[in-house]
Design an enzyme around this catalytic site. Structure first.
Site, PDB file in Angstrom:
ATOM      1  N   ARG A   1      45.626 -62.166  41.402  1.00  0.00           N
ATOM      2  CA  ARG A   1      45.759 -62.357  39.950  1.00  0.00           C
ATOM      3  C   ARG A   1      47.153 -62.902  39.655  1.00  0.00           C
ATOM      4  NH1 ARG A   1      46.526 -57.138  36.965  1.00  0.00           N
ATOM      5  NH2 ARG A   1      48.595 -58.016  36.589  1.00  0.00           N
TER       6      ARG A   1
ATOM      7  N   HIS B   1      47.629 -58.941  33.523  1.00  0.00           N
ATOM      8  CA  HIS B   1      46.252 -58.435  33.461  1.00  0.00           C
ATOM      9  C   HIS B   1      45.516 -59.039  32.263  1.00  0.00           C
ATOM     10  CE1 HIS B   1      42.824 -55.760  33.308  1.00  0.00           C
ATOM     11  NE2 HIS B   1      43.198 -55.331  32.117  1.00  0.00           N
TER      12      HIS B   1
ATOM     13  N   TYR C   1      55.556 -53.838  36.808  1.00  0.00           N
ATOM     14  CA  TYR C   1      55.054 -53.174  38.012  1.00  0.00           C
ATOM     15  C   TYR C   1      54.952 -54.061  39.254  1.00  0.00           C
ATOM     16  CZ  TYR C   1      50.760 -55.138  35.950  1.00  0.00           C
ATOM     17  OH  TYR C   1      49.836 -55.970  35.383  1.00  0.00           O
TER      18      TYR C   1
HETATM   19  C1  LIG Z   1      35.903 -47.443  32.432  1.00  0.00           C
HETATM   20  C2  LIG Z   1      37.150 -48.145  32.074  1.00  0.00           C
HETATM   21  N1  LIG Z   1      38.333 -47.573  32.357  1.00  0.00           N
HETATM   22  C3  LIG Z   1      39.473 -48.201  32.019  1.00  0.00           C
HETATM   23  C4  LIG Z   1      39.443 -49.408  31.391  1.00  0.00           C
HETATM   24  C5  LIG Z   1      40.736 -50.134  31.048  1.00  0.00           C
HETATM   25  N2  LIG Z   1      40.862 -51.262  31.990  1.00  0.00           N
HETATM   26  C6  LIG Z   1      40.458 -52.480  31.667  1.00  0.00           C
HETATM   27  S1  LIG Z   1      40.549 -53.527  32.954  1.00  0.00           S
HETATM   28  C7  LIG Z   1      41.177 -52.351  33.965  1.00  0.00           C
HETATM   29  C8  LIG Z   1      41.493 -52.686  35.378  1.00  0.00           C
HETATM   30  C9  LIG Z   1      40.319 -53.271  36.070  1.00  0.00           C
HETATM   31  O1  LIG Z   1      40.686 -53.634  37.359  1.00  0.00           O
HETATM   32  P1  LIG Z   1      39.714 -54.427  38.296  1.00  0.00           P
HETATM   33  O2  LIG Z   1      38.406 -53.715  38.373  1.00  0.00           O
HETATM   34  O3  LIG Z   1      40.419 -54.676  39.574  1.00  0.00           O
HETATM   35  O4  LIG Z   1      39.434 -55.775  37.513  1.00  0.00           O
HETATM   36  P2  LIG Z   1      40.503 -56.901  37.109  1.00  0.00           P
HETATM   37  O5  LIG Z   1      41.008 -56.550  35.743  1.00  0.00           O
HETATM   38  O6  LIG Z   1      41.574 -56.916  38.117  1.00  0.00           O
HETATM   39  O7  LIG Z   1      39.716 -58.164  37.076  1.00  0.00           O
HETATM   40  C10 LIG Z   1      41.309 -51.151  33.285  1.00  0.00           C
HETATM   41  C11 LIG Z   1      41.860 -49.912  33.879  1.00  0.00           C
HETATM   42  C12 LIG Z   1      38.184 -49.958  31.098  1.00  0.00           C
HETATM   43  N3  LIG Z   1      38.060 -51.126  30.470  1.00  0.00           N
HETATM   44  N4  LIG Z   1      37.062 -49.323  31.469  1.00  0.00           N
END
Ligand SMILES: Cc1ncc(C[n+]2csc(CCOP(=O)(O)OP(=O)(O)O)c2C)c(N)n1
Ligand SMILES: [Mg+2]
Lengths: 326, 363
Positions: free
Chosen positions: B256, B260, B269
């Site tokens: 990435r 985010h 971080y």
């Molecule tokens: C169940 C849930 N917990 C927390 C969040 C907040 N949140 C949004 S994206 C994210 C990280 C997701 O990481 P990943 O699965 O690696 O996907 P990426 O964003 O890196 O594409 C979090 C903690 C959420 N949307 N849904």
């Protein structure tokens, strides 16, 4: 016509729905050859085959989530949760997906699913097998929350729920699964959703309840009748969306209302009804609205269960208290 | 000791970061000209992301999740699918969604705060973006079960993140897919980060692909910055799924390069040096080198493509910005097939309020 109990009525409704619509499927833990732990699905896999009736792995969030996927594809899953106490992980799917899919896609996808769960106490069940948290579901937009209180309404309301194009959480009071029995015609007639049922007419006081508590409430109404007091008994049946008009109409005539539910008092669905009475029916009330509910305690294990459950005595005490007002 | 089971996870890559083939290319990639649509899809996605971030920075779009650096995962997945398959994206898969026929204007509408953005004109059965991480894995299993029951040669594709693989529900869905041999492909966009939590803090497992093994099906790891590897792996998995061979997990290892989302500040971080070092692996550069070396791509082609994509994105942004707000009462109108009386009253109250305020709009 033979007399049947709620559990058989539920089974009849599912079989009827599966007969008339091949997109109706049954999913759940042990719903196949075992016929469900309460036998609600007994015989369905033999009759409709294992491409219509599925034993799933043990995973509740999955049960609801798979149902959402099937629903979006035009199937009508009727999905069983073994006990309401194990529904919590699946609430995520109900609130975040089932209740939202139609709205968030502006009608492109929808979710015609039924999530069934036995609930409530009074059968000396182990820990986690006796709770009532219907109010949590009633707080979720985009779904229906339906609770039958008799075999006939169990049959009619479940058929209506399966045919409904939107998600329905169908909560079955397991205390009345096996009795009382009544004659139910397997005629494919659905009962109306989104409306209360007036089980007994009366002009002195309105008793509002749902599910198994209908038994104690009707008993209380009988006792009051012996004293010359005519109680109107309303079975809410669909908690969400709420048919408040029937309740307001009754209270307009009686001026008094007691709401009875097994679930804890605070934030229970009785609070919603009481608030709406305060909002719309206050001028017709001659006495305070009373709630007879479970305590705000953890559901006790069977030895103390009896003291938790609202009883006919508690309903009568509440009724008598507000009958003092004139 | 008796060994009763042993497993291996394959790693696949066709192009190295210099665009050099490290093994014979799959059939679809042998003619370099045939790779131009994939290249275009990645460039278009990057243009779109840049525009969306710019719109957010200037107050004209809500929070947005860029896919910067992960374009190959999106393009490879989208290109591998057939129109009749169903995509269940999480929230960073715009590149795959565009290849499926979702309009850029729609996705801008969605991120701009308008539900109509999920009423895709193109892929009518595709799921909308899924914000609750990992919860759509079970939907994918349900969609795949529907295909299986109807005997259709179609498959569901669920794209999820490295963070999502920690969720119990993802395991639940993969487990079901394994037991019932459902026609579903789980594409894990392993971009190394779940907001601020790095991949190695997410799981002690050596790969994310091996999580499939516990569920009884194959997991493969591919170089997620090699669009040929992604497309090849997803395509093979889809063929297997459509022909009754069951599910596959494809872990696409990428990075990435952006924050985010637009409300995140990744400098809190991770080191800029780490990010800078990763730019040399990025997928667009890699394919461009490959095409250029093959004589299939020139500077002029590049300039023309950039201009073309820019124009397309601008037009989508203009259409988005020119879209009138929905009537306020629309928040009621799609809740149920038919609005219950209980809600009709609330709706009427809102309509009266909006009427009295003299505006049927609200934002
Ligand atoms: C169940 C849930 N917990 C927390 C969040 C907040 N949140 C949004 S994206 C994210 C990280 C997701 O990481 P990943 O699965 O690696 O996907 P990426 O964003 O890196 O594409 C979090 C903690 C959420 N949307 N849904
Ligand atoms: Mg990630």
């Amino acid at each position: 016509m033979t007399e049947i109990a709620l559990i058989e009525a539920v089974r009849l409704a599912m079989a009827r729905a599966m007969e008339e619509d091949e997109t109706v499927l049954v999913l759940g833990e042990d719903v196949g050859v075992n016929g469900g732990v309460f036998r609600a699905t007994d015989g369905l896999v033999e009759r409709f085959g294992d491409k219509r009736v599925f034993d799933t792995p043990l995973a509740e969030a999955l049960l609801a989530g798979v149902s959402v996927g099937l629903g979006a594809q035009g199937f009508r899953p009727v999905t069983e949760f073994q006990f309401m106490g194990f529904f919590y992980p699946a609430i995520d799917q109900v609130a975040n997906h089932a209740g939202r899919l139609r709205n968030r896609t502006r009608g492109r996808l929808s979710c015609p699913i039924v999530l069934r769960a036995p609930f409530g106490g009074g059968i000396h069940a182990p820990e986690h097998h006796s709770e009532s948290f219907e109010a949590m579901f009633a707080h979720i937009p985009g779904i229906r929350v339906v609770i039958p209180s008799s075999p006939a309404r169990g049959y009619g309301l479940l058929l209506a729920a399966i045919r409904d194009p939107d998600p329905v959480v169908f909560l079955e009071p397991k205390r009345i699964y096996r009795a009382p029995k009544e004659e139910v015609a397997d005629d494919g007639e659905a009962a109306p959703l989104d409306c209360c049922f007036v089980l007994r007419e009366g002009s002195d006081i309105t008793l509002v309840t749902w599910g198994a508590m209908v038994l104690e409430t009707l008993a209380a109404a009988d006792s009051l009748a012996e004293e010359g007091i005519e109680a109107e008994v309303i079975d809410v049946a669909t908690l969400k969306p709420l048919d408040m008009a029937t309740i307001l109409d009754s209270v307009e005539r009686t001026g008094r209302c007691v709401i009875v539910h097994e679930a804890p008092l605070t934030g229970g669905f009785g609070a919603e009804i009481a608030a709406r009475l305060a909002d719309r029916g206050l001028v017709n009330l001659t006495a305070p609205v009373k709630r007879v509910a479970g305590f705000d305690t953890v559901m006790p294990l069977p030895k103390l269960e009896r003291h938790y459950m609202p009883s006919e005595g508690r309903i009568l005490a509440a009724a008598r208290e507000i009958l003092e007002y004139s | 000791m008796t060994e009763i089971a042993s497993f291996a996870v394959e790693y696949r890559r066709f192009l190295d970061p210099d665009g050099q083939a490290v093994q014979p290319l799959p059939a679809f990639a042998q003619d370099p000209a045939a790779l131009i649509p994939l290249y275009r899809a990645m460039v278009l996605t990057r243009s779109f992301d840049a525009k969306a971030v710019a719109l957010q920075r200037t107050g004209r779009l809500g929070t947005f999740a860029s896919s910067l650096g992960q374009e190959a995962v999106m393009a490879g997945t989208g290109a591998a699918m057939r129109p009749e398959d169903v995509l269940l994206p999480s929230f960073r898969e715009q590149g795959a969604q565009f290849l499926r026929g979702a309009a850029m204007t729609d996705l801008l509408l969605y991120w701009g705060g308008d539900e109509r953005g999920s009423d895709f004109a193109g892929p009518r059965e595709d799921f909308p973006i899924c914000v609750p991480v990992g919860t759509h894995a079970a939907h994918a299993a349900g969609v795949a079960l529907a295909f299986q029951l109807r005997g259709e040669a179609r498959a569901a594709v669920c794209v999820l993140g490295d963070g999502a693989t920690s969720k119990g529900e993802v395991y639940e869905a993969m487990n079901l897919a394994g037991v019932w041999r459902l026609p579903v492909v789980f594409v894990v966009n392993n971009n190394q980060w779940a907001i601020s939590v790095p991949r190695e803090r997410q799981t002690a497992a050596r790969t994310l692909a091996q999580k499939a093994i516990a569920c009884g099906f194959e997991g493969v790891q591919v170089d997620g910055n090699d669009v040929i590897a992604v497309r090849d792996a997803v395509e093979r998995a889809l063929e297997q799924a459509r022909s009754g061979g069951g599910p596959t997990l494809v872990e696409a290892v990428t990075y990435r390069l952006s924050d985010h989302t637009t409300v995140d500040d990744a400098s809190r971080y991770r080191d800029d040096a780490e990010v800078s070092a990763r730019w040399k692996d990025e997928p667009i550069l890699r394919l461009r080198k490959h095409l250029t070396d093959a004589g299939a791509w020139s500077k002029e082609d590049e300039e023309q493509l950039i201009a073309e994509c820019g124009k397309e994105v601008e037009a989508a942004a203009e259409a988005y910005l020119a879209t009138p707000v929905q009537p306020v009462e629309s928040m009621f109108d799609w809740l149920y097939a038919e609005l219950p009386g209980d809600l009709a009253e609330q709706r009427a109250g809102l309509v009266a309020e909006a009427g009295a305020a003299g505006d049927a709009k609200d934002d």
